[in-house]
Design a protein around this motif. Structure first.
Motif, mmCIF file in Angstrom:
data_model
loop_
_atom_site.group_PDB
_atom_site.id
_atom_site.type_symbol
_atom_site.label_atom_id
_atom_site.label_comp_id
_atom_site.label_asym_id
_atom_site.label_seq_id
_atom_site.Cartn_x
_atom_site.Cartn_y
_atom_site.Cartn_z
ATOM 1 N N ASN A 119 0.826 -1.199 0.000
ATOM 2 C CA ASN A 119 0.000 0.000 0.000
ATOM 3 C C ASN A 119 0.871 1.263 0.000
ATOM 4 O OD1 ASN A 119 -2.646 0.935 -0.253
ATOM 5 N ND2 ASN A 119 -2.740 1.456 1.908
ATOM 6 N N VAL A 120 1.805 1.286 -0.944
ATOM 7 C CA VAL A 120 2.743 2.394 -1.088
ATOM 8 C C VAL A 120 2.963 2.693 -2.569
ATOM 9 C CG1 VAL A 120 4.010 1.880 1.048
ATOM 10 C CG2 VAL A 120 4.773 0.864 -1.104
ATOM 11 N N VAL A 121 3.469 3.888 -2.826
ATOM 12 C CA VAL A 121 3.961 4.226 -4.161
ATOM 13 C C VAL A 121 5.484 4.162 -4.089
ATOM 14 C CG1 VAL A 121 4.156 6.018 -5.928
ATOM 15 C CG2 VAL A 121 1.980 5.652 -4.740
ATOM 16 N N ARG A 122 6.065 3.438 -5.036
ATOM 17 C CA ARG A 122 7.523 3.275 -5.091
ATOM 18 C C ARG A 122 8.121 4.261 -6.079
ATOM 19 N NH1 ARG A 122 9.205 -2.728 -5.191
ATOM 20 N NH2 ARG A 122 7.512 -3.748 -4.097
ATOM 21 N N PHE A 123 9.317 4.769 -5.759
ATOM 22 C CA PHE A 123 10.073 5.566 -6.721
ATOM 23 C C PHE A 123 11.545 5.461 -6.363
ATOM 24 C CE2 PHE A 123 9.304 8.464 -3.267
ATOM 25 C CZ PHE A 123 10.362 9.363 -3.239
ATOM 26 N N LEU A 124 12.396 5.873 -7.275
ATOM 27 C CA LEU A 124 13.834 5.721 -7.096
ATOM 28 C C LEU A 124 14.552 7.054 -7.072
ATOM 29 C CD1 LEU A 124 14.475 2.827 -9.639
ATOM 30 C CD2 LEU A 124 14.312 2.648 -7.145
ATOM 31 N N GLY A 125 15.612 7.095 -6.297
ATOM 32 C CA GLY A 125 16.541 8.202 -6.304
ATOM 33 C C GLY A 125 17.927 7.636 -6.551
ATOM 34 N N TYR A 126 18.856 8.502 -6.876
ATOM 35 C CA TYR A 126 20.228 8.060 -7.131
ATOM 36 C C TYR A 126 21.208 8.993 -6.438
ATOM 37 C CZ TYR A 126 18.071 5.122 -10.604
ATOM 38 O OH TYR A 126 17.265 4.191 -11.219
ATOM 39 N N ASP A 127 22.164 8.386 -5.759
ATOM 40 C CA ASP A 127 23.269 9.114 -5.153
ATOM 41 C C ASP A 127 24.501 8.637 -5.911
ATOM 42 O OD1 ASP A 127 25.150 10.385 -3.645
ATOM 43 O OD2 ASP A 127 24.586 9.462 -1.739
ATOM 44 N N THR A 139 -8.263 10.856 2.402
ATOM 45 C CA THR A 139 -8.990 9.623 2.673
ATOM 46 C C THR A 139 -8.551 8.579 1.665
ATOM 47 O OG1 THR A 139 -11.140 8.559 2.797
ATOM 48 C CG2 THR A 139 -10.954 10.376 1.257
ATOM 49 N N THR A 140 -8.383 7.355 2.104
ATOM 50 C CA THR A 140 -7.980 6.298 1.189
ATOM 51 C C THR A 140 -9.174 5.459 0.759
ATOM 52 O OG1 THR A 140 -7.438 4.855 3.049
ATOM 53 C CG2 THR A 140 -5.638 6.157 2.117
ATOM 54 N N ALA A 141 -10.351 5.802 1.257
ATOM 55 C CA ALA A 141 -11.549 5.043 0.910
ATOM 56 C C ALA A 141 -11.868 5.196 -0.573
ATOM 57 C CB ALA A 141 -12.730 5.516 1.746
ATOM 58 N N GLY A 142 -11.948 4.082 -1.262
ATOM 59 C CA GLY A 142 -12.348 4.089 -2.658
ATOM 60 C C GLY A 142 -11.297 4.598 -3.632
ATOM 61 N N MET A 143 -10.069 4.788 -3.194
ATOM 62 C CA MET A 143 -9.034 5.269 -4.110
ATOM 63 C C MET A 143 -8.460 4.109 -4.909
ATOM 64 S SD MET A 143 -7.012 8.349 -2.203
ATOM 65 C CE MET A 143 -6.024 8.644 -3.642
ATOM 66 N N SER A 144 -8.203 4.370 -6.164
ATOM 67 C CA SER A 144 -7.629 3.358 -7.050
ATOM 68 C C SER A 144 -6.127 3.575 -7.195
ATOM 69 C CB SER A 144 -8.284 3.451 -8.429
ATOM 70 O OG SER A 144 -7.894 4.655 -9.069
ATOM 71 N N GLU A 145 -5.466 2.645 -7.837
ATOM 72 C CA GLU A 145 -4.041 2.782 -8.119
ATOM 73 C C GLU A 145 -3.783 4.072 -8.894
ATOM 74 O OE1 GLU A 145 -0.719 0.585 -10.917
ATOM 75 O OE2 GLU A 145 -2.292 -0.621 -10.016
ATOM 76 N N ASP A 181 -5.508 6.787 -8.856
ATOM 77 C CA ASP A 181 -5.694 7.924 -7.947
ATOM 78 C C ASP A 181 -4.429 8.181 -7.124
ATOM 79 O OD1 ASP A 181 -8.370 8.318 -8.731
ATOM 80 O OD2 ASP A 181 -9.101 6.922 -7.186
ATOM 81 N N TYR A 182 -3.826 7.117 -6.608
ATOM 82 C CA TYR A 182 -2.601 7.271 -5.823
ATOM 83 C C TYR A 182 -1.463 7.805 -6.680
ATOM 84 C CZ TYR A 182 -4.743 4.782 -1.929
ATOM 85 O OH TYR A 182 -5.566 4.419 -0.900
ATOM 86 N N LEU A 183 -1.354 7.324 -7.906
ATOM 87 C CA LEU A 183 -0.288 7.799 -8.794
ATOM 88 C C LEU A 183 -0.501 9.257 -9.172
ATOM 89 C CD1 LEU A 183 0.225 4.642 -11.033
ATOM 90 C CD2 LEU A 183 1.582 5.394 -9.052
ATOM 91 N N ARG A 184 -1.748 9.656 -9.383
ATOM 92 C CA ARG A 184 -2.037 11.076 -9.656
ATOM 93 C C ARG A 184 -1.694 11.939 -8.446
ATOM 94 N NH1 ARG A 184 -6.194 9.065 -12.847
ATOM 95 N NH2 ARG A 184 -7.666 8.942 -11.136
ATOM 96 N N ALA A 185 -2.022 11.457 -7.252
ATOM 97 C CA ALA A 185 -1.697 12.197 -6.029
ATOM 98 C C ALA A 185 -0.180 12.316 -5.875
ATOM 99 C CB ALA A 185 -2.308 11.504 -4.816
#
Length: 86
Positions: free
Chosen positions: A17-25, A42-48, A50-54
């Motif tokens: 239940n997370v959004v993954r992303f990468l950084g580089y050092d 609110t996480t009620a009724g949110m789709s994948e 929706d999370y990526l847009r947020a």
């Protein structure tokens, strides 16, 4: 080197239940996760999608928070919470 985010890709991990992303050092990859709860009031009724847009809407704030949390001697995996983004 400073932490950079040249790769704009991100993905939703439904199991964690997370959004993954990468950084580089420099040549080192640093994995970041943003808790879904940190991306929406609110996480009620949110789709994948929706999370990526947020995530996209808050990308600069998320990158700033990731940069603040990152320290090369503390590992290469970080999870950002609502408190980190606040």
């Amino acid at each position: 080197m400073a932490l950079m985010f040249p790769n704009r890709s991100r993905s939703f991990d439904e199991v964690r239940n997370v959004v993954r992303f990468l950084g580089y050092d420099g040549m080192f990859e640093v994995r970041f996760f943003v808790e879904a709860a940190a991306l929406a009031k609110t996480t009620a009724g949110m789709s994948e999608a929706d999370y990526l847009r947020a995530f996209d809407a808050a990308r600069s704030n998320i990158h700033e928070a990731a940069t603040r949390l990152y320290h090369p001697k503390r590992g290469t995996i970080y999870t950002l919470t609502a408190a980190d983004l606040g």
